[in-house]
Design an enzyme around this catalytic site. Structure first.
Site, short mmCIF file in Angstrom:
data_model
loop_
_atom_site.label_atom_id
_atom_site.label_comp_id
_atom_site.label_asym_id
_atom_site.label_seq_id
_atom_site.Cartn_x
_atom_site.Cartn_y
_atom_site.Cartn_z
N LYS A 23 -1.48 -0.33 8.40
CA LYS A 23 -2.35 -0.28 7.21
C LYS A 23 -2.56 1.16 6.76
O LYS A 23 -2.78 1.42 5.57
CB LYS A 23 -3.67 -0.99 7.48
CG LYS A 23 -4.48 -0.43 8.65
CD LYS A 23 -5.49 0.62 8.25
CE LYS A 23 -6.20 1.20 9.48
NZ LYS A 23 -7.22 2.19 9.13
N THR B 213 -9.10 0.33 3.92
CA THR B 213 -8.43 1.62 3.99
C THR B 213 -7.70 1.95 2.69
O THR B 213 -7.56 3.13 2.34
CB THR B 213 -7.45 1.65 5.18
OG1 THR B 213 -8.12 1.18 6.35
CG2 THR B 213 -6.96 3.06 5.46
#
Length: 327
Positions: free
Chosen positions: A186, A243
């Protein structure tokens, strides 16, 4: 429970603050100067200046003192420091249960954290703490949900219950590989999203990029032995969304700076903290190639970071790909 938190960066400090509500916590800083400053000011002026360190939290630069009486060690160093810390931990207190809270891949070896732990800890009970979590919000007591994963389902369940508290909800999982792949990859997708936003490509493009990024993460995770459903949970989609879109994301900021034409060295100096995706991107690409897994977004990020490709050209290369079935 007596908990030793090893690593006094933003995340280690935030965990010390949060966990001290229920447990006796000792925070270990490698640098004696930092440890003295942190203990004296009761604030991590460099990494987390916004939140005071509660008085009950002990601070030390002595690993021996940090581990004295400990029933659990939580390693909160960057991934680059995980092996060294686990090795020192094993020598100091073999068999102590360990949880690591770093997300990424070991440089050059491309090992996930649990692979490093297996090599350094042997059969000691261990697991990973992951999920959508900015250190500042955890330290401030903002509601946060995490996943604690271990191949030992009983250990994951019992530790999740120990760490669970009013504003920190901890779920448990036995899919250690899936949880760690989600946490590592991620960061790469967040760099890509930062590039997208930095180029002003719009919210439609951002949504498409995050969705296709999740598809890449899932493909690689399943190829490595993770379960597909893990990537729909906190350690997958949850961490990815946070994120990629959160203003506190260092990896997203790295992408924004790449879009503005900054080089990697300047970006790392500018951030002041570790942006794991910068270091993990090439390792993710290497693993994907080894397993024959198609990861075009990862490839594009690597080309911008290390291949000299302009950010806008990398985006055009993704848009020029042939149409295909979505799932």
């Amino acid at each position: 429970m007596n908990i030793a938190i090893l690593g006094a960066g933003a995340w280690g400090t935030a965990l010390a603050i949060a966990l001290s509500a229920r447990h006796a916590v000792m925070l270990w800083a490698r640098d004696p100067v930092q440890a003295r400053a942190l203990d004296g000011a009761r604030c991590n002026a460099r990494y987390l200046p916004e939140v005071a360190l509660p008085e009950p939290v002990g601070v030390t630069a002595s690993l021996e003192r940090a581990l004295r009486g400990a029933e659990l060690a939580v390693v909160a160093t960057p991934t680059a420091g995980l092996r060294e810390t686990l090795s020192a931990l094993r020598r100091a207190m073999p068999g102590l249960p360990v949880i690591w809270a770093c997300k990424g891949l070991e440089h050059l070896s491309a090992r996930l954290p649990h692979n490093v732990a297996e090599e350094e800890l042997g059969s000691a009970p261990c697991g990973a703490l992951s999920g959508p979590s900015f250190a500042l919000e955890v330290a401030q007591g903002q509601p946060t949900a995490l996943t604690l994963a271990s191949r030992d389902a009983g250990f994951a369940r019992s530790m999740a219950r120990e760490l669970h508290q009013r504003t920190l909800r901890v779920y448990f999982s036995s899919d250690l590989t899936g949880v760690e792949v989600g946490g590592a990859v991620k960061n790469v997708m967040a760099i890509a999203t930062g590039i997208c936003d930095g180029l002003g490509l719009g919210l439609n493009a951002r949504a498409a990029l995050i969705t296709r990024g999740l598809a890449e993460i899932t493909r690689l995770g399943v190829a490595l032995g993770g379960r597909a459903e893990t990537f729909m949970g906190l350690a997958g989609a949850g961490d990815l969304i946070l994120t990629c879109t959160g203003e506190l994301s260092r990896n997203r900021r790295a992408g924004l700076l790449l879009a503005a034409g900054h080089g990697v060295e300047d970006i790392l100096l500018s951030l002041g903290h570790v942006a794991e995706g910068v270091f993990s991107a090439q390792e993710v690409k290497r693993i994907a190639e080894r397993h024959g897994t198609e990861m075009p977004i990862t490839w594009a990020v690597c080309e911008v970071l290390y291949g000299g490709m302009p950010a806008r050209e990398a985006v055009q290369s993704l848009l020029a790909r042939d149409p295909k079935e979505e799932l």
